[in-house]
Design a protein around this motif. Structure first.
Motif, PDB file in Angstrom:
ATOM      1  N   ASN A   9      -6.921 -32.544   3.866  1.00  0.00           N
ATOM      2  CA  ASN A   9      -6.643 -33.232   5.133  1.00  0.00           C
ATOM      3  C   ASN A   9      -7.077 -32.272   6.240  1.00  0.00           C
ATOM      4  O   ASN A   9      -7.181 -31.078   5.974  1.00  0.00           O
ATOM      5  CB  ASN A   9      -5.144 -33.526   5.266  1.00  0.00           C
ATOM      6  CG  ASN A   9      -4.717 -34.620   4.332  1.00  0.00           C
ATOM      7  OD1 ASN A   9      -5.296 -35.696   4.323  1.00  0.00           O
ATOM      8  ND2 ASN A   9      -3.727 -34.338   3.511  1.00  0.00           N
ATOM      9  N   HIS A  36     -10.688 -36.612   0.253  1.00  0.00           N
ATOM     10  CA  HIS A  36      -9.780 -36.973   1.343  1.00  0.00           C
ATOM     11  C   HIS A  36      -9.461 -38.445   1.221  1.00  0.00           C
ATOM     12  O   HIS A  36     -10.373 -39.287   1.179  1.00  0.00           O
ATOM     13  CB  HIS A  36     -10.431 -36.668   2.696  1.00  0.00           C
ATOM     14  CG  HIS A  36      -9.619 -37.156   3.865  1.00  0.00           C
ATOM     15  ND1 HIS A  36      -8.369 -36.694   4.140  1.00  0.00           N
ATOM     16  CD2 HIS A  36      -9.900 -38.091   4.826  1.00  0.00           C
ATOM     17  CE1 HIS A  36      -7.888 -37.306   5.218  1.00  0.00           C
ATOM     18  NE2 HIS A  36      -8.795 -38.162   5.651  1.00  0.00           N
ATOM     19  N   ILE A  68     -12.897 -34.684   8.222  1.00  0.00           N
ATOM     20  CA  ILE A  68     -12.989 -33.785   7.069  1.00  0.00           C
ATOM     21  C   ILE A  68     -14.248 -32.933   7.111  1.00  0.00           C
ATOM     22  O   ILE A  68     -14.234 -31.760   6.736  1.00  0.00           O
ATOM     23  CB  ILE A  68     -12.887 -34.597   5.753  1.00  0.00           C
ATOM     24  CG1 ILE A  68     -11.466 -35.126   5.621  1.00  0.00           C
ATOM     25  CG2 ILE A  68     -13.255 -33.767   4.528  1.00  0.00           C
ATOM     26  CD1 ILE A  68     -10.355 -34.113   5.752  1.00  0.00           C
TER      27      ILE A  68
END
Lengths: 268, 291
Positions: A9, A36, A68
């Motif tokens: 994250n 993610h 990300i």
């Protein structure tokens, strides 16, 4: 080559996990696949059907990807083995489990900041993800220098369960290994460290199992004391290995030790 | 940095002077040693100020403090320059006097009146960055003239306050953060405390309903990077505001707690002034309130 899936994250915990993986890469060859999972804000059945749902998911994934990619770009110098991220939309646990089951991974890894509430850690390791994952997992709480590893033993531990799960990875890492037998006692004031570990129940069986797998055992110790004091002591290790999946009672004080241990924890 | 050291004649004050001297060695701070006496001696000369116990004690403390800086060539407090300055002698009289100074200010002062009020007035007038005050480690602080002086100072001070508990070495410095406007001065102060006590540092983020705010998360990341670059080992963790009381009580047993109490801080909201007072009273080791 150890194939690792790391859940990420855009936060501090993930940054710590990636950098820790970078340290692992100094000891063994790794491939690190970040994943993610972008969870829809509205839980339950996903929005719309067909083209509408597909477009909506695509937009959500693109948003997640942007966040990300920034993290991956920042962390790449600390972990060159980091691959391009996989961004999916859905329920986090299910999506990660799906990826673990289809991707032939040897290890799952995620960064989770240590919490003062020990219930948080219990909740984590009794979750569907940790109970059903087809491979062991490392919960990275802090970025600790990876110099030595503690293999935890306790009364009732099945040595083969612990050693079978970790031996391949630890043999590749070639890190010095200490076996620590835990005797948590909530009413004990000072921590007692006994070097005569062979007197502990089941210790010799574990050592035999470790030696049979060709691992580099340095020393054995018995720690008797309050779970929090034991956890403090374990902070000197760069990795703490413990068999807890389907092996411990929910009320076991070993959970408390692991919850308060600030070092990364290898769960098998 | 300007440090105000509030002292009385109790044994813990000597320990405070030693601790501040070590801090000053690292920071080269301007330092004021302040003693407070409840009544001003009569001006008729029957009780010369030099006979007051606090005056004699401050002279001892001055020697004790300067004893840490024996090598005058590197001491920031060694007298290196002198000059004539106009000094207010009271009653409308100014006098030009020869004043000697070091690279950094070092003053010994005595004020008369109620201790908390005088200490806070000095801190405001001198724009102190940090007040250091001693306290006995039991529930009952034995500060002269006002048992609750350390607690009152912590609550009302305009700057950071370090309450030093009598000869209690912390095993960890636990720094609680809950917002992103952490000043560089406070980071450096924590840095100095870690170096001084040779301990580990714990950075604790405050969560609400198990959620760590994004800006706090990012700030913790920056702080972790800052301390890593300074070669300081920092552990990170989180605690939910609902458990803050228990966490502080647990941690204060062994570690030095640093709480950020700035106006933006949630800690100030959740950790009421009364609890701050309780923390100062009951903590077994020192407490640092950052503002």
């Amino acid at each position: 080559m150890v194939n690792i899936l790391v859940s990420v994250n855009p936060d501090l915990a993930s940054s710590i996990a990636i950098r820790y993986a970078g340290q692992l890469a100094h000891f063994m060859e790794i491939a690190l696949q970040p994943i993610h999972v972008k969870e829809p804000e509205q839980k339950g059945s996903l929005f719309g059907t067909g083209w509408v749902r597909h477009t909506w998911e695509h937009a959500l994934a693109e948003k997640g990807e942007e966040e990300i990619n920034l993290l991956i770009r920042t962390e790449k110098p600390y972990c060159p083995a980091l691959a391009a991220p996989r961004v999916v939309v859905g329920e986090r646990e299910n999506e990660i489990l799906k990826e673990l089951q289809t991707g032939a991974y040897d290890l799952f890894m995620e960064g989770i900041l240590a919490s003062f509430d020990e219930g948080d850690f219990k909740k984590l390791i009794t979750s569907k993800l940790y109970q059903s994952a087809p491979c062991p997992a490392i919960v990275v709480k802090n970025l600790v220098p990876l110099e030595k590893v503690a293999l935890l033993s306790y009364v009732g531990l099945e040595p083969s369960k612990l050693v079978d799960d970790v031996s391949d990875i630890l043999r590749q890492a070639k890190l010095p290994l200490d076996v620590i037998h835990l005797v948590p006692k909530k009413d004990k004031k000072d921590l007692e460290v006994n070097e005569e570990a062979h007197e502990a129940q089941g210790f010799d069986n574990l050592v035999d199992a470790i030696r049979k797998k060709g691992l580099d055992l340095q020393k054995g110790q018995v720690l008797t004391g309050h779970p929090k004091d034991i956890a403090d002591y374990l902070s000197r290790y760069g990795l703490v290995v413990c068999a807890v999946r389907n092996a411990l009672d929910k009320k076991s004080p070993i959970h408390t030790v692991l919850a308060f241990t600030p070092s990364p924890i290898f769960i098998c | 940095m300007r440090i105000l050291v509030a002292l009385d004649t109790n044994r813990y004050s000597q320990y405070v002077v030693n601790e501040v001297a070590k801090l000053a060695m690292n920071t080269w701070a301007d330092v004021t040693l302040l003693g407070v006496e409840s009544r001003k001696p009569a001006s008729n000369g029957t009780q010369p100020p030099r006979n007051l116990p606090i005056v004699r004690k401050l002279q001892e403390f001055r020697e004790e403090f300067l004893g840490y800086f024996k090598d005058e060539s590197v001491s920031p407090y060694a007298i290196k320059r002198w000059g004539y300055e106009l000094v207010d002698r009271g009653k409308g009289l100014l006098e030009e006097m020869c004043v000697c100074k070091g690279m950094k200010d070092f003053r010994v002062r005595i004020r008369f009146g109620q201790p908390t009020k005088q200490i806070l007035t000095e801190a405001v007038e001198e724009q102190s960055d940090l007040i250091v005050v001693g306290c006995s480690k039991g529930e009952q602080c034995t500060w002269e003239q006002d048992r609750n002086a350390p607690e009152k100072i912590v609550k009302a001070a305009p700057c950071s306050v370090l309450v030093v508990k009598e000869e209690k070495k912390p095993t960890k410095i636990v720094c609680c953060l809950d917002h992103d406007s952490v000043s560089q001065e406070s980071l450096e102060l924590i840095n100095q405390m870690v170096t001084l006590h040779q301990t580990d540092l714990a950075l604790v983020g405050l969560t609400e309903s198990e959620h760590l705010r994004e800006e706090v998360d990012q700030k913790m990341k920056q702080i972790l990077q800052y301390y890593t670059a300074q070669k300081i080992k920092a552990w990170v963790s989180v605690v939910d505001v609902s458990l803050l009381d228990k966490f502080i009580a647990d941690t204060a047993e062994k570690g030095l707690i640093a709480l950020w109490m700035g106006h933006k801080s949630l800690i100030g909201k959740f950790f009421s002034q009364d609890r701050v007072g309780k923390l100062v009273r009951s903590a077994q080791s020192s407490v640092l309130i950052l503002r």
